[in-house]
Enzyme design. Structure first.
Site, PDB file in Angstrom:
ATOM      1  N   ASN A 139      25.948  52.480   9.227  1.00  0.00           N
ATOM      2  CA  ASN A 139      24.909  51.348   8.078  1.00  0.00           C
ATOM      3  C   ASN A 139      26.240  51.174   6.831  1.00  0.00           C
ATOM      4  O   ASN A 139      27.730  52.070   7.355  1.00  0.00           O
ATOM      5  CB  ASN A 139      24.284  52.878   7.268  1.00  0.00           C
ATOM      6  CG  ASN A 139      23.265  53.136   7.877  1.00  0.00           C
ATOM      7  OD1 ASN A 139      22.790  52.727   8.592  1.00  0.00           O
ATOM      8  ND2 ASN A 139      22.639  53.872   7.542  1.00  0.00           N
ATOM      9  N   THR A 179      18.262  55.784  14.537  1.00  0.00           N
ATOM     10  CA  THR A 179      19.046  54.790  14.652  1.00  0.00           C
ATOM     11  C   THR A 179      17.931  54.315  16.439  1.00  0.00           C
ATOM     12  O   THR A 179      17.520  54.936  16.689  1.00  0.00           O
ATOM     13  CB  THR A 179      19.886  54.603  15.534  1.00  0.00           C
ATOM     14  OG1 THR A 179      20.535  54.141  16.260  1.00  0.00           O
ATOM     15  CG2 THR A 179      20.572  55.596  15.927  1.00  0.00           C
ATOM     16  N   SER A 180      17.653  52.394  15.605  1.00  0.00           N
ATOM     17  CA  SER A 180      16.385  52.129  16.537  1.00  0.00           C
ATOM     18  C   SER A 180      17.126  52.242  18.454  1.00  0.00           C
ATOM     19  O   SER A 180      17.608  51.877  19.621  1.00  0.00           O
ATOM     20  CB  SER A 180      16.424  50.796  16.990  1.00  0.00           C
ATOM     21  OG  SER A 180      17.164  50.233  17.248  1.00  0.00           O
ATOM     22  N   HIS A 224      30.778  49.765  11.370  1.00  0.00           N
ATOM     23  CA  HIS A 224      30.254  48.486  11.501  1.00  0.00           C
ATOM     24  C   HIS A 224      30.753  48.089  10.096  1.00  0.00           C
ATOM     25  O   HIS A 224      29.875  47.214   9.808  1.00  0.00           O
ATOM     26  CB  HIS A 224      28.685  48.219  11.254  1.00  0.00           C
ATOM     27  CG  HIS A 224      27.767  48.779  12.819  1.00  0.00           C
ATOM     28  ND1 HIS A 224      26.595  48.550  13.407  1.00  0.00           N
ATOM     29  CD2 HIS A 224      28.419  48.708  14.425  1.00  0.00           C
ATOM     30  CE1 HIS A 224      26.697  48.929  14.224  1.00  0.00           C
ATOM     31  NE2 HIS A 224      27.655  48.963  14.888  1.00  0.00           N
TER      32      HIS A 224
HETATM   33  P1  NAD Z   1      17.082  49.739  13.748  1.00  0.00           P
HETATM   34  O1  NAD Z   1      16.998  48.929  11.970  1.00  0.00           O
HETATM   35  O2  NAD Z   1      17.329  48.509  14.483  1.00  0.00           O
HETATM   36  O3  NAD Z   1      16.216  50.151  13.404  1.00  0.00           O
HETATM   37  C1  NAD Z   1      16.122  51.431  12.265  1.00  0.00           C
HETATM   38  C2  NAD Z   1      15.347  53.070  13.205  1.00  0.00           C
HETATM   39  O4  NAD Z   1      14.460  53.823  12.255  1.00  0.00           O
HETATM   40  C3  NAD Z   1      13.850  52.808  13.909  1.00  0.00           C
HETATM   41  O5  NAD Z   1      14.216  52.850  15.197  1.00  0.00           O
HETATM   42  C4  NAD Z   1      12.641  53.330  13.321  1.00  0.00           C
HETATM   43  O6  NAD Z   1      11.700  54.082  14.362  1.00  0.00           O
HETATM   44  C5  NAD Z   1      13.565  54.028  12.463  1.00  0.00           C
HETATM   45  N1  NAD Z   1      13.418  54.640  11.606  1.00  0.00           N
HETATM   46  C6  NAD Z   1      12.255  54.076  10.288  1.00  0.00           C
HETATM   47  N2  NAD Z   1      12.246  54.951   9.215  1.00  0.00           N
HETATM   48  C7  NAD Z   1      12.984  56.125   9.051  1.00  0.00           C
HETATM   49  C8  NAD Z   1      12.991  57.337   8.561  1.00  0.00           C
HETATM   50  N3  NAD Z   1      12.439  57.462   7.275  1.00  0.00           N
HETATM   51  N4  NAD Z   1      13.298  58.742   9.176  1.00  0.00           N
HETATM   52  C9  NAD Z   1      13.857  58.019  10.548  1.00  0.00           C
HETATM   53  N5  NAD Z   1      14.184  56.996  11.105  1.00  0.00           N
HETATM   54  C10 NAD Z   1      13.345  56.257  10.429  1.00  0.00           C
HETATM   55  O7  NAD Z   1      18.761  50.263  12.457  1.00  0.00           O
HETATM   56  P2  NAD Z   1      20.013  50.380  13.890  1.00  0.00           P
HETATM   57  O8  NAD Z   1      19.715  51.192  14.311  1.00  0.00           O
HETATM   58  O9  NAD Z   1      20.976  51.615  12.020  1.00  0.00           O
HETATM   59  O10 NAD Z   1      21.143  49.554  14.370  1.00  0.00           O
HETATM   60  C11 NAD Z   1      20.911  48.255  13.176  1.00  0.00           C
HETATM   61  C12 NAD Z   1      22.181  47.586  12.894  1.00  0.00           C
HETATM   62  O11 NAD Z   1      21.888  46.994  11.406  1.00  0.00           O
HETATM   63  C13 NAD Z   1      22.942  48.366  12.628  1.00  0.00           C
HETATM   64  O12 NAD Z   1      24.239  48.197  12.911  1.00  0.00           O
HETATM   65  C14 NAD Z   1      23.651  48.838  11.205  1.00  0.00           C
HETATM   66  O13 NAD Z   1      24.776  48.814  10.869  1.00  0.00           O
HETATM   67  C15 NAD Z   1      22.947  47.248  10.492  1.00  0.00           C
HETATM   68  N6  NAD Z   1      22.399  48.025   9.089  1.00  0.00           N
HETATM   69  C16 NAD Z   1      22.418  48.753   8.362  1.00  0.00           C
HETATM   70  C17 NAD Z   1      21.387  48.823   7.351  1.00  0.00           C
HETATM   71  C18 NAD Z   1      22.415  50.033   6.288  1.00  0.00           C
HETATM   72  O14 NAD Z   1      23.261  49.646   5.739  1.00  0.00           O
HETATM   73  N7  NAD Z   1      21.417  50.638   5.302  1.00  0.00           N
HETATM   74  C19 NAD Z   1      20.258  48.343   6.881  1.00  0.00           C
HETATM   75  C20 NAD Z   1      19.520  47.930   7.911  1.00  0.00           C
HETATM   76  C21 NAD Z   1      20.524  47.652   8.838  1.00  0.00           C
END
Ligand code: NAD
Length: 239
Positions: free
Chosen positions: A102, A188-189, A119
């Site tokens: 994140n 994380t997905s 990241h």
């Molecule tokens: P992703 O969006 O691919 O997946 C999110 C995952 O979180 C899914 O598997 C989903 O089932 C799960 N999820 C949803 N709600 C949840 C909850 N309440 N508790 C636990 N799990 C939950 O995210 P990713 O795997 O982090 O990969 C995406 C990329 O996007 C990363 O590189 C990240 O840097 C970036 N990103 C960061 C942010 C942030 O900083 N908040 C937000 C969006 C994307």
């Protein structure tokens, strides 16, 4: 018989613990994930905006999207999942490393100390000319796109799709994964590589792997324990 929650809670009492978080841990703080429906902005998918190519062709558009995300994150508060991880770190008798994908800074705001940001950080900017980096907390950002004192465009200091991870962060994360006794992948997905590969690195190095996620992920098959549910509900039960 011991429940899965009890087994994970007991495993966190000693040894080398790694928590590996993704966008899902911030979902309950109302920060959109990339793959959820709220992740879309003006019908663009994040994969089309978070790239060097998109920035080269339309820096203003990319900055507008980051400015929108910064405004959401600015209003967001760390949730009980972030807070539980900070508490697990405070109580740890061995080592505790929080490796996050994140960029939102919510782990810092919840009080986590040993945080490895794979990241980057949405609150930092980097000059595309002189490469200087600085913190920037202005919300909303004006003017868009922002420029450095040297005259070149600034970009968010985050890792875009197709870019390499910061070397020292990756080395720290990899080292922690190889030495982990327990490796917890939360929200994380497990689809964005190379970060997602850390689950396998930990498993192959002998760690007990736990997953916290309401939905199935490709990393589940590597896990000894799968805790199904939102991080904000599951993690406080591990204290
Ligand atoms: P992703 O969006 O691919 O997946 C999110 C995952 O979180 C899914 O598997 C989903 O089932 C799960 N999820 C949803 N709600 C949840 C909850 N309440 N508790 C636990 N799990 C939950 O995210 P990713 O795997 O982090 O990969 C995406 C990329 O996007 C990363 O590189 C990240 O840097 C970036 N990103 C960061 C942010 C942030 O900083 N908040 C937000 C969006 C994307």
């Amino acid at each position: 018989m011991e429940s899965t929650t009890e087994a994970v809670r007991r495993s966190l009492r000693a040894g080398q613990i790694v928590a590996f978080t993704g966008a899902g841990i911030s979902a309950e703080s109302h920060v959109p994930t990339f793959r959820g429906v709220d992740g879309l902005w003006r019908n663009y998918s994040p994969e089309r905006l978070a790239t060097a190519e998109a920035f080269a062709s339309d820096p203003r558009l990319v900055w507008e999207w980051y400015d929108w995300r910064r405004q959401i994150i600015h209003k967001a508060q760390p949730n009980s999942g972030h807070q539980a991880l900070a508490e697990i770190e405070r109580r740890a008798t061995g080592s505790f490393t929080l490796v996050t994908q994140n960029v939102d800074g919510l782990h810092d705001r919840a009080g986590s100390r040993n945080v490895v940001k794979l990241h980057g950080d949405i609150w930092w900017v980097r000059c595309t000319g002189c490469a200087a980096e600085e913190q920037n907390q202005q919300v909303p950002l004006k003017p868009l796109p922002p420029h450095c004192h040297c005259g070149a465009l600034l970009r968010p200091a985050v890792v875009w799709f197709g870019e390499a991870l910061p070397e020292s962060a990756w080395e720290r994360a990899h080292e922690a994964a190889t030495q982990a006794d327990v490796f917890m992948a939360i929200g994380t997905s497990a689809q964005v590589y190379p970060a997602a590969g850390l689950v396998q690195v930990a498993r192959q190095s002998g760690a007990h792997v736990a997953i916290v996620n309401p939905d199935p992920t490709p990393a589940d098959e590597l896990a000894e324990w799968v805790l199904r549910g939102p991080a904000g509900e599951i993690l406080p039960r591990l204290l």
